[in-house]
Scaffold this motif. Structure first.
Motif, PDB file in Angstrom:
ATOM      1  N   ASP A   1      22.632   3.683 -13.584  1.00 14.02           N
ATOM      2  CA  ASP A   1      23.490   2.501 -13.648  1.00 14.02           C
ATOM      3  C   ASP A   1      23.138   1.508 -12.537  1.00 14.02           C
ATOM      4  O   ASP A   1      23.244   0.304 -12.711  1.00 14.02           O
ATOM      5  N   PHE A   2      22.676   2.023 -11.408  1.00 17.44           N
ATOM      6  CA  PHE A   2      22.230   1.142 -10.330  1.00 17.44           C
ATOM      7  C   PHE A   2      20.930   0.451 -10.728  1.00 17.44           C
ATOM      8  O   PHE A   2      20.637  -0.655 -10.298  1.00 17.44           O
ATOM      9  N   GLY A   3      20.139   1.123 -11.578  1.00 14.98           N
ATOM     10  CA  GLY A   3      18.870   0.537 -12.020  1.00 14.98           C
ATOM     11  C   GLY A   3      17.654   1.373 -11.679  1.00 14.98           C
ATOM     12  O   GLY A   3      16.513   0.970 -11.902  1.00 14.98           O
ATOM     13  N   ILE A   4      17.887   2.574 -11.133  1.00 14.27           N
ATOM     14  CA  ILE A   4      16.761   3.437 -10.771  1.00 14.27           C
ATOM     15  C   ILE A   4      16.329   4.280 -11.961  1.00 14.27           C
ATOM     16  O   ILE A   4      17.121   5.002 -12.545  1.00 14.27           O
ATOM     17  N   ARG A   5      15.055   4.145 -12.330  1.00 15.68           N
ATOM     18  CA  ARG A   5      14.527   4.872 -13.492  1.00 15.68           C
ATOM     19  C   ARG A   5      13.565   5.982 -13.100  1.00 15.68           C
ATOM     20  O   ARG A   5      13.114   6.757 -13.944  1.00 15.68           O
ATOM     21  N   CYS A   6      13.183   6.024 -11.818  1.00 16.05           N
ATOM     22  CA  CYS A   6      12.187   6.997 -11.396  1.00 16.05           C
ATOM     23  C   CYS A   6      12.479   7.445  -9.971  1.00 16.05           C
ATOM     24  O   CYS A   6      12.757   6.607  -9.104  1.00 16.05           O
ATOM     25  N   VAL A   7      12.468   8.765  -9.744  1.00 18.82           N
ATOM     26  CA  VAL A   7      12.663   9.301  -8.397  1.00 18.82           C
ATOM     27  C   VAL A   7      11.443  10.145  -8.055  1.00 18.82           C
ATOM     28  O   VAL A   7      11.010  10.987  -8.850  1.00 18.82           O
ATOM     29  N   ILE A   8      10.871   9.887  -6.879  1.00 23.41           N
ATOM     30  CA  ILE A   8       9.661  10.591  -6.461  1.00 23.41           C
ATOM     31  C   ILE A   8       9.996  11.409  -5.215  1.00 23.41           C
ATOM     32  O   ILE A   8      10.530  10.879  -4.242  1.00 23.41           O
ATOM     33  N   ALA A   9       9.712  12.714  -5.255  1.00 20.46           N
ATOM     34  CA  ALA A   9      10.040  13.597  -4.137  1.00 20.46           C
ATOM     35  C   ALA A   9       9.100  14.800  -4.134  1.00 20.46           C
ATOM     36  O   ALA A   9       8.487  15.111  -5.160  1.00 20.46           O
ATOM     37  N   PRO A  10       9.015  15.498  -2.990  1.00 23.90           N
ATOM     38  CA  PRO A  10       8.189  16.709  -2.958  1.00 23.90           C
ATOM     39  C   PRO A  10       8.804  17.850  -3.778  1.00 23.90           C
ATOM     40  O   PRO A  10       8.096  18.724  -4.254  1.00 23.90           O
ATOM     41  N   SER A  11      10.136  17.836  -3.927  1.00 22.70           N
ATOM     42  CA  SER A  11      10.795  18.849  -4.755  1.00 22.70           C
ATOM     43  C   SER A  11      12.201  18.395  -5.118  1.00 22.70           C
ATOM     44  O   SER A  11      12.783  17.548  -4.437  1.00 22.70           O
ATOM     45  N   PHE A  12      12.699  18.933  -6.225  1.00 21.58           N
ATOM     46  CA  PHE A  12      14.040  18.595  -6.715  1.00 21.58           C
ATOM     47  C   PHE A  12      14.837  19.869  -6.947  1.00 21.58           C
ATOM     48  O   PHE A  12      14.256  20.926  -7.209  1.00 21.58           O
ATOM     49  N   ALA A  13      16.147  19.757  -6.909  1.00 24.52           N
ATOM     50  CA  ALA A  13      16.983  20.869  -7.372  1.00 24.52           C
ATOM     51  C   ALA A  13      16.837  20.940  -8.895  1.00 24.52           C
ATOM     52  O   ALA A  13      16.824  19.905  -9.561  1.00 24.52           O
ATOM     53  N   ASP A  14      16.713  22.155  -9.421  1.00 24.52           N
ATOM     54  CA  ASP A  14      16.431  22.345 -10.851  1.00 24.52           C
ATOM     55  C   ASP A  14      17.382  21.627 -11.795  1.00 24.52           C
ATOM     56  O   ASP A  14      16.960  20.970 -12.732  1.00 24.52           O
TER      57      ASP A  14
END
Length: 205
Positions: A92-105
């Motif tokens: 909703d803020f407008g973020i379509r992509c998140v880039i990180a070394p790891s994510f919670a499943d």
């Protein structure tokens, strides 16, 4: 669900590790079952003071990042309790992509369900993108899902991995419901073909 093919946008740097879902969207905003409208409360506790005034130096309140579409962040992003409101608030803020070394499943899975592309990269690649993102409005990067590449402001590219099935779903904007329908089309096409080859095989009747 919106398709995700190519995204060119400003990348915002959030160099924190273990950003949990409560930081992404605090629990007082979970009452809603609507997917829209949560963007203004994204990172609420970091974005606003006790009088609900914007904290000027928080990343997303800076003019350069107000329209950020990509978030570059630290390891274990989206940990904590599983709430689908977290990806809803980002979207909703407008973020379509998140880039990180790891994510919670669970968060990682919820992103795909909501048309957000979570990209896992080695720490040194994330650091490079984090540097790019610190350039503010000039930190425009392009994420191409088809070719699985990220192109930085200087034209350098980074390749990323993604599960082929999830890639297919995002490229075609298929959520769980869309997937079921797509499977049913395959099944009925298969049954028709089977029936033509073996007309004596009557199903039911």
């Amino acid at each position: 669900m919106d398709k995700f093919t190519t995204l060119t946008g400003v990348a915002a740097p959030l160099p924190q590790i273990n950003v949990d879902t409560d930081m992404i969207i605090p629990k007082q905003f979970l009452k809603t079952i609507k997917r829209t409208g949560l963007g203004k409360n994204l990172f609420h506790e970091m974005r606003y003071d006790h009088n609900d005034r914007e904290i000027e130096d928080f990343l997303l309140n800076r003019p350069a990042y107000r329209n950020a579409q990509i978030l570059v962040t630290g390891e274990n992003f989206g940990c904590g309790s599983s709430r689908e409101h977290a990806p809803w608030a980002l979207l909703d803020f407008g973020i379509r992509c998140v880039i990180a070394p790891s994510f919670a499943d669970i968060f990682y899975n919820n992103c795909f369900k909501n048309g957000i592309l979570p990209i896992v990269l080695p720490q040194e690649e994330v650091d490079k993108l984090m540097d790019d993102a610190h350039r503010g409005a000039n930190a425009t990067i392009t994420v191409d899902l088809e070719s699985q590449t990220i192109t930085g402001p200087d034209g350098g590219t980074i390749a990323f991995e993604i599960d082929p099935h999830r890639k297919h779903c995002l490229l075609n904007g298929l959520d769980d419901i869309g997937l079921t329908m797509e499977k049913e089309e395959h099944i009925s096409a298969f049954e028709k073909a089977l029936h033509l080859r073996m007309p004596w095989h009557h199903h039911g009747g």
